[in-house]
Design a protein around this motif. Structure first.
Motif, mmCIF file in Angstrom:
data_model
loop_
_atom_site.group_PDB
_atom_site.id
_atom_site.type_symbol
_atom_site.label_atom_id
_atom_site.label_comp_id
_atom_site.label_asym_id
_atom_site.label_seq_id
_atom_site.Cartn_x
_atom_site.Cartn_y
_atom_site.Cartn_z
ATOM 1 N N GLN A 21 -2.580 -1.975 26.337
ATOM 2 C CA GLN A 21 -2.421 -1.033 25.231
ATOM 3 C C GLN A 21 -1.605 -1.597 24.070
ATOM 4 N N GLY A 22 -2.032 -2.730 23.548
ATOM 5 C CA GLY A 22 -1.396 -3.313 22.372
ATOM 6 C C GLY A 22 -0.246 -4.261 22.646
ATOM 7 N N VAL A 23 0.210 -4.358 23.887
ATOM 8 C CA VAL A 23 1.281 -5.305 24.219
ATOM 9 C C VAL A 23 0.681 -6.706 24.177
ATOM 10 N N PRO A 24 1.265 -7.628 23.402
ATOM 11 C CA PRO A 24 0.728 -8.995 23.354
ATOM 12 C C PRO A 24 0.794 -9.659 24.738
ATOM 13 N N ILE A 25 -0.279 -10.300 25.119
ATOM 14 C CA ILE A 25 -0.365 -10.948 26.431
ATOM 15 C C ILE A 25 -0.241 -12.449 26.260
ATOM 16 N N GLN A 26 0.631 -13.056 27.053
ATOM 17 C CA GLN A 26 0.802 -14.507 27.043
ATOM 18 C C GLN A 26 -0.228 -15.162 27.954
ATOM 19 N N GLN A 27 -0.424 -14.591 29.156
ATOM 20 C CA GLN A 27 -1.326 -15.184 30.142
ATOM 21 C C GLN A 27 -1.803 -14.110 31.103
ATOM 22 N N THR A 28 -3.085 -14.166 31.478
ATOM 23 C CA THR A 28 -3.627 -13.251 32.475
ATOM 24 C C THR A 28 -3.908 -14.029 33.747
ATOM 25 N N MET A 29 -3.507 -13.463 34.874
ATOM 26 C CA MET A 29 -3.769 -14.058 36.187
ATOM 27 C C MET A 29 -4.949 -13.306 36.792
ATOM 28 N N PHE A 30 -6.132 -13.927 36.753
ATOM 29 C CA PHE A 30 -7.338 -13.303 37.281
ATOM 30 C C PHE A 30 -7.374 -13.506 38.786
ATOM 31 N N ARG A 31 -7.439 -12.405 39.512
ATOM 32 C CA ARG A 31 -7.492 -12.463 40.980
ATOM 33 C C ARG A 31 -8.593 -11.533 41.472
ATOM 34 N N ASP A 32 -8.354 -10.809 42.574
ATOM 35 C CA ASP A 32 -9.391 -9.968 43.182
ATOM 36 C C ASP A 32 -9.636 -8.636 42.481
ATOM 37 N N THR A 33 -8.662 -8.128 41.778
ATOM 38 C CA THR A 33 -8.756 -6.798 41.190
ATOM 39 C C THR A 33 -8.956 -6.889 39.674
ATOM 40 N N PRO A 34 -9.387 -5.791 39.021
ATOM 41 C CA PRO A 34 -9.520 -5.814 37.561
ATOM 42 C C PRO A 34 -8.202 -6.235 36.910
ATOM 43 N N ALA A 35 -8.295 -7.068 35.882
ATOM 44 C CA ALA A 35 -7.108 -7.647 35.251
ATOM 45 C C ALA A 35 -6.921 -7.118 33.832
ATOM 46 N N PRO A 36 -5.656 -6.911 33.420
ATOM 47 C CA PRO A 36 -5.408 -6.575 32.020
ATOM 48 C C PRO A 36 -5.678 -7.814 31.167
ATOM 49 N N PHE A 37 -6.335 -7.643 30.023
ATOM 50 C CA PHE A 37 -6.693 -8.810 29.222
ATOM 51 C C PHE A 37 -6.921 -8.411 27.776
ATOM 52 N N TYR A 38 -7.005 -9.415 26.919
ATOM 53 C CA TYR A 38 -7.398 -9.265 25.524
ATOM 54 C C TYR A 38 -8.648 -10.123 25.353
ATOM 55 N N CYS A 39 -9.761 -9.518 24.974
ATOM 56 C CA CYS A 39 -11.030 -10.240 24.867
ATOM 57 C C CYS A 39 -11.072 -11.080 23.590
ATOM 58 N N VAL A 40 -11.270 -12.377 23.758
ATOM 59 C CA VAL A 40 -11.363 -13.282 22.608
ATOM 60 C C VAL A 40 -12.725 -13.174 21.914
ATOM 61 N N TYR A 41 -13.694 -12.533 22.582
ATOM 62 C CA TYR A 41 -15.038 -12.405 22.026
ATOM 63 C C TYR A 41 -15.192 -11.171 21.134
ATOM 64 N N CYS A 42 -14.678 -10.010 21.590
ATOM 65 C CA CYS A 42 -14.880 -8.774 20.810
ATOM 66 C C CYS A 42 -13.569 -8.126 20.354
ATOM 67 N N GLY A 43 -12.422 -8.626 20.818
ATOM 68 C CA GLY A 43 -11.137 -8.158 20.326
ATOM 69 C C GLY A 43 -10.538 -6.930 20.987
ATOM 70 N N ILE A 44 -11.185 -6.389 22.035
ATOM 71 C CA ILE A 44 -10.604 -5.215 22.685
ATOM 72 C C ILE A 44 -9.578 -5.647 23.732
ATOM 73 N N SER A 45 -8.707 -4.713 24.118
ATOM 74 C CA SER A 45 -7.815 -4.960 25.254
ATOM 75 C C SER A 45 -8.129 -3.895 26.289
ATOM 76 N N GLY A 46 -7.903 -4.208 27.539
ATOM 77 C CA GLY A 46 -8.209 -3.268 28.614
ATOM 78 C C GLY A 46 -8.183 -3.963 29.946
ATOM 79 N N LEU A 47 -8.981 -3.458 30.891
ATOM 80 C CA LEU A 47 -9.103 -4.046 32.222
ATOM 81 C C LEU A 47 -10.496 -4.654 32.376
ATOM 82 N N THR A 48 -10.565 -5.801 33.021
ATOM 83 C CA THR A 48 -11.847 -6.478 33.220
ATOM 84 C C THR A 48 -12.713 -5.734 34.226
ATOM 85 N N THR A 49 -13.997 -6.041 34.204
ATOM 86 C CA THR A 49 -14.940 -5.611 35.225
ATOM 87 C C THR A 49 -15.104 -6.805 36.162
#
Length: 120
Positions: A21-49
């Motif tokens: 929700q607008g908090v700048p992210i330094q690094q995302t650790m992708f594991r087994d569950t949906p991850a918080p991220f900032y999409c470099v392709y479309c610019g949204i932030s949220g949880l991955t599928t």
């Protein structure tokens, strides 16, 4: 404490597990569950599928029951499958978590690992 001195397997106390929700992210650790991220392709932030694909650890996990005539490769072994993370908006692949450790079959505590992000 430097980054190298942190205990392995511990999550930072300021880790983000939900939509940033607008908090700048330094690094995302992708594991087994949906991850918080900032999409470099479309610019949204949220949880991955998350989508799963078979791994060698799942195949090894299937070999023992196969001797008994049963193989549990499908949904019951999902915890040992590779996980690929996608943006829910633009559907682009944004990360992955591949499981190559065949010993994970014998380590239930590492079957499912929670994804998280570190704030900037």
């Amino acid at each position: 404490m430097s980054e190298d001195d942190k205990p392995v397997g511990k999550t930072a106390p300021n880790a983000i597990f939900d939509d940033p929700q607008g908090v700048p992210i330094q690094q995302t650790m992708f594991r087994d569950t949906p991850a918080p991220f900032y999409c470099v392709y479309c610019g949204i932030s949220g949880l991955t599928t998350v989508r799963s694909k078979i791994s060698s650890a799942a195949v090894v996990g299937c070999m023992i029951p196969l001797m008994l005539g049963v193989c549990f490769l499908c949904p019951s072994m999902d915890c040992l499958w590779h996980k690929y993370h996608y943006c829910p908006s633009c559907k682009e692949k944004v990360g992955d978590f591949e499981k190559f450790d065949k010993c994970a079959v014998m380590d239930p505590s590492n079957w499912t690992q929670q994804s998280f992000a570190l704030p900037a």
